[in-house]
Enzyme design. Structure first.
Site, PDB file in Angstrom:
ATOM      1  N   THR A 132      49.064  29.749  73.316  1.00  0.00           N
ATOM      2  CA  THR A 132      50.790  31.196  73.974  1.00  0.00           C
ATOM      3  C   THR A 132      49.699  32.193  73.006  1.00  0.00           C
ATOM      4  OG1 THR A 132      52.606  31.798  72.754  1.00  0.00           O
ATOM      5  CG2 THR A 132      51.193  30.980  71.307  1.00  0.00           C
ATOM      6  N   ASP A 133      50.562  32.989  74.711  1.00  0.00           N
ATOM      7  CA  ASP A 133      49.849  34.395  74.247  1.00  0.00           C
ATOM      8  C   ASP A 133      50.207  35.261  72.720  1.00  0.00           C
ATOM      9  OD1 ASP A 133      52.757  34.838  75.058  1.00  0.00           O
ATOM     10  OD2 ASP A 133      51.804  35.964  76.511  1.00  0.00           O
ATOM     11  N   TYR A 157      55.907  31.469  63.618  1.00  0.00           N
ATOM     12  CA  TYR A 157      55.421  30.400  64.928  1.00  0.00           C
ATOM     13  C   TYR A 157      54.138  31.297  65.624  1.00  0.00           C
ATOM     14  CZ  TYR A 157      55.211  29.380  70.342  1.00  0.00           C
ATOM     15  OH  TYR A 157      54.907  28.307  71.522  1.00  0.00           O
ATOM     16  N   LYS A 161      50.323  29.071  65.224  1.00  0.00           N
ATOM     17  CA  LYS A 161      50.124  28.573  67.226  1.00  0.00           C
ATOM     18  C   LYS A 161      48.679  29.054  66.763  1.00  0.00           C
ATOM     19  CE  LYS A 161      50.913  26.588  69.738  1.00  0.00           C
ATOM     20  NZ  LYS A 161      50.424  25.574  70.488  1.00  0.00           N
TER      21      LYS A 161
HETATM   22  N1  NAD Z   1      58.009  27.662  76.437  1.00  0.00           N
HETATM   23  C1  NAD Z   1      56.311  27.988  76.623  1.00  0.00           C
HETATM   24  O1  NAD Z   1      56.445  29.288  77.109  1.00  0.00           O
HETATM   25  C2  NAD Z   1      55.582  28.310  76.122  1.00  0.00           C
HETATM   26  C3  NAD Z   1      54.632  29.092  76.020  1.00  0.00           C
HETATM   27  C4  NAD Z   1      52.924  29.157  76.482  1.00  0.00           C
HETATM   28  C5  NAD Z   1      52.119  27.666  75.290  1.00  0.00           C
HETATM   29  N2  NAD Z   1      53.326  27.063  74.778  1.00  0.00           N
HETATM   30  C6  NAD Z   1      52.825  26.269  73.948  1.00  0.00           C
HETATM   31  O2  NAD Z   1      53.031  24.517  74.334  1.00  0.00           O
HETATM   32  C7  NAD Z   1      52.900  23.877  74.034  1.00  0.00           C
HETATM   33  C8  NAD Z   1      54.730  23.407  75.262  1.00  0.00           C
HETATM   34  O3  NAD Z   1      55.464  24.084  74.761  1.00  0.00           O
HETATM   35  P1  NAD Z   1      57.080  23.616  75.148  1.00  0.00           P
HETATM   36  O4  NAD Z   1      57.872  24.808  75.294  1.00  0.00           O
HETATM   37  O5  NAD Z   1      57.165  22.379  75.933  1.00  0.00           O
HETATM   38  O6  NAD Z   1      57.272  22.882  73.792  1.00  0.00           O
HETATM   39  P2  NAD Z   1      59.108  22.104  73.383  1.00  0.00           P
HETATM   40  O7  NAD Z   1      59.522  22.110  72.404  1.00  0.00           O
HETATM   41  O8  NAD Z   1      59.936  21.763  74.675  1.00  0.00           O
HETATM   42  O9  NAD Z   1      58.026  20.739  73.586  1.00  0.00           O
HETATM   43  C9  NAD Z   1      57.543  19.749  72.192  1.00  0.00           C
HETATM   44  C10 NAD Z   1      57.134  18.627  71.743  1.00  0.00           C
HETATM   45  O10 NAD Z   1      56.376  18.310  71.129  1.00  0.00           O
HETATM   46  C11 NAD Z   1      57.260  17.356  70.553  1.00  0.00           C
HETATM   47  N3  NAD Z   1      56.723  17.037  69.286  1.00  0.00           N
HETATM   48  C12 NAD Z   1      56.662  18.785  68.277  1.00  0.00           C
HETATM   49  N4  NAD Z   1      56.314  17.916  67.051  1.00  0.00           N
HETATM   50  C13 NAD Z   1      55.900  16.872  67.185  1.00  0.00           C
HETATM   51  C14 NAD Z   1      55.008  16.065  66.255  1.00  0.00           C
HETATM   52  N5  NAD Z   1      54.730  16.661  64.759  1.00  0.00           N
HETATM   53  N6  NAD Z   1      54.281  15.205  66.485  1.00  0.00           N
HETATM   54  C15 NAD Z   1      54.523  14.816  68.240  1.00  0.00           C
HETATM   55  N7  NAD Z   1      55.030  15.352  69.004  1.00  0.00           N
HETATM   56  C16 NAD Z   1      55.665  16.640  68.466  1.00  0.00           C
HETATM   57  C17 NAD Z   1      58.818  17.799  70.343  1.00  0.00           C
HETATM   58  O11 NAD Z   1      59.039  16.563  70.349  1.00  0.00           O
HETATM   59  C18 NAD Z   1      58.219  17.833  71.879  1.00  0.00           C
HETATM   60  O12 NAD Z   1      58.303  17.259  72.943  1.00  0.00           O
HETATM   61  C19 NAD Z   1      52.964  24.064  72.568  1.00  0.00           C
HETATM   62  O13 NAD Z   1      52.722  24.214  72.048  1.00  0.00           O
HETATM   63  C20 NAD Z   1      53.465  25.756  72.635  1.00  0.00           C
HETATM   64  O14 NAD Z   1      53.244  26.387  71.860  1.00  0.00           O
HETATM   65  C21 NAD Z   1      54.607  27.130  74.967  1.00  0.00           C
END
Ligand code: NAD
Length: 351
Positions: A132-133, A157, A161
């Site tokens: 993430t940013d 958080y 990360k």
């Molecule tokens: N949402 C955003 O805007 C955003 C932006 C940049 C980066 N990210 C990164 O992208 C990735 C996905 O984000 P998202 O928004 O889809 O998150 P989300 O919370 O919607 O999904 C996370 C998924 O990971 C699974 N999970 C959680 N803990 C787990 C574990 N211990 N073992 C196995 N599975 C597990 C959950 O069941 C879920 O399906 C993350 O790494 C997040 O840091 C998100």
């Protein structure tokens, strides 16, 4: 080339879009989606590809070393796209240790299994870490995050990360584990759990409930349509350079309050309400502790090196998102009621 890919967190918001893209676009690849199905993971996000021959779901926790090792032995992965994480800043303030466990320890467990299983045979392998940013901290009114910006995480958080990013690069430098990281700005789109700003606002506006906005709504975020993020991951996974970081952003900065007002106008139009009706629901609430003022990504490197750019204008993407939520009321009811847990039991336990 036939590939065997492990995608972690594929039942979540972004992960489900990545899984869908890869399963449909690469019928020769075997895609294994590993997800613990926490509150944020929902297999109903993937009903359209569930029966495809090149797709397999595995339920499990990335912090479980034995299980992850067995998975590598079973499938002989040559690529990992790692998205599984605890992802909600507010939850990280309430329970930081859960974030350290999954985001730091879970990433380290995956890195370690990949290292063990690929040792001496690293050619053609790739560990792609999705980040993430927010690791870069907070900007003032000017400037952008580039790949050279120093890390300065400020919430549990983003600290978790940032730590996982450092472990990925430590494995790259120390053990020559082939690895790439991307750092993306805020995503929006379909299948987003309704605790995050945009789906929460859509849900509340529709149900005539107050729409909470932190502080004065002055915080600025750069928004990217989730399918554009999935496309960027595809491009970087296939063409990115090892050991590199790529920033992914929408060139699309919005103050929270302006975004919510735009959303209110779109909702008024979609719901046939007089203009200004939804905006009356906006309610300013006590600011989030340590709330970063502004994030803005410079995605020039990704654009220049790999030719990626966002495909949608924000208003168009937001309208598509609103349309999806309004026509998927059942999905929303299920994720908010926990009924998708029952769906999982029915779908998988009987087999
Ligand atoms: N949402 C955003 O805007 C955003 C932006 C940049 C980066 N990210 C990164 O992208 C990735 C996905 O984000 P998202 O928004 O889809 O998150 P989300 O919370 O919607 O999904 C996370 C998924 O990971 C699974 N999970 C959680 N803990 C787990 C574990 N211990 N073992 C196995 N599975 C597990 C959950 O069941 C879920 O399906 C993350 O790494 C997040 O840091 C998100």
């Amino acid at each position: 080339m036939k590939r065997k890919l492990l995608i972690t967190g594929g039942a979540g918001f972004i992960g489900s879009h990545v899984v869908r893209l890869f399963v449909n676009k690469y019928p020769d690849y075997q895609i294994v989606n590993l997800d613990a199905l926490t509150y944020a993971g929902n297999l109903e996000n993937l009903t359209d590809i569930n029966e495809k021959a090149n797709y397999t779901f595995e339920k499990g926790d990335i912090t479980d070393e034995t299980f992850i090792d067995e998975l590598f032995q079973k499938y002989h992965f040559d690529g990992v796209i790692h998205l599984a994480a605890e992802s909600h800043v507010d939850r990280s303030i309430l329970d930081p240790l859960a974030f350290i466990r999954t985001n730091v320890m879970g990433t380290a467990v995956l890195l370690n299994s990949a290292r063990k299983h690929w040792k001496g045979n690293e050619n053609g392998k790739l560990f792609y870490h999705v980040s993430t940013d927010e690791v870069y901290g907070s900007l003032g009114e000017e400037g952008f995050f580039t790949e050279e910006t120093s890390y300065d995480p400020r919430s549990p958080y983003s600290a978790s990360k940032a730590s996982s990013d450092h472990f990925v690069m430590a494995y790259y430098h120390t053990y020559h584990l082939p690895a790439i990281i991307s750092n993306c700005s805020n995503n929006y789109g379909s299948h987003h759990f309704p605790e995050k700003l945009i789906p929460l606002a859509i849900h509340n506006i529709k149900n005539n409930k107050p729409v909470p906005v932190y502080g004065k709504g002055e915080n600025v975020r750069d928004w990217l349509f989730v399918e554009d993020h999935a496309r960027a991951i595809d491009v970087i996974f296939h063409n990115g350079r090892l050991g590199e970081t790529y920033n992914i952003g929408g060139f699309n900065e919005w103050k929270n309050i302006d975004l919510i007002q735009l959303l209110c106008r779109i909702m008024d139009k979609k719901l046939g309400r007089p203009e200004g009706t939804s905006a009356q629901l906006i309610t300013f609430v006590k600011d989030r502790a340590g709330h970063d003022l502004r994030y803005a990504i410079d995605a020039t490197k990704l654009n220049k090196e790999l030719g990626w750019e966002p495909s949608l204008q924000f208003e168009e993407g937001l309208e598509k998102t609103v349309d999806w939520y309004l026509s998927n009321e059942e999905w929303l009811q299920h994720v908010t009621s926990g009924a998708y847990q029952q769906y999982y039991q029915e779908q998988y336990q009987k087999r």
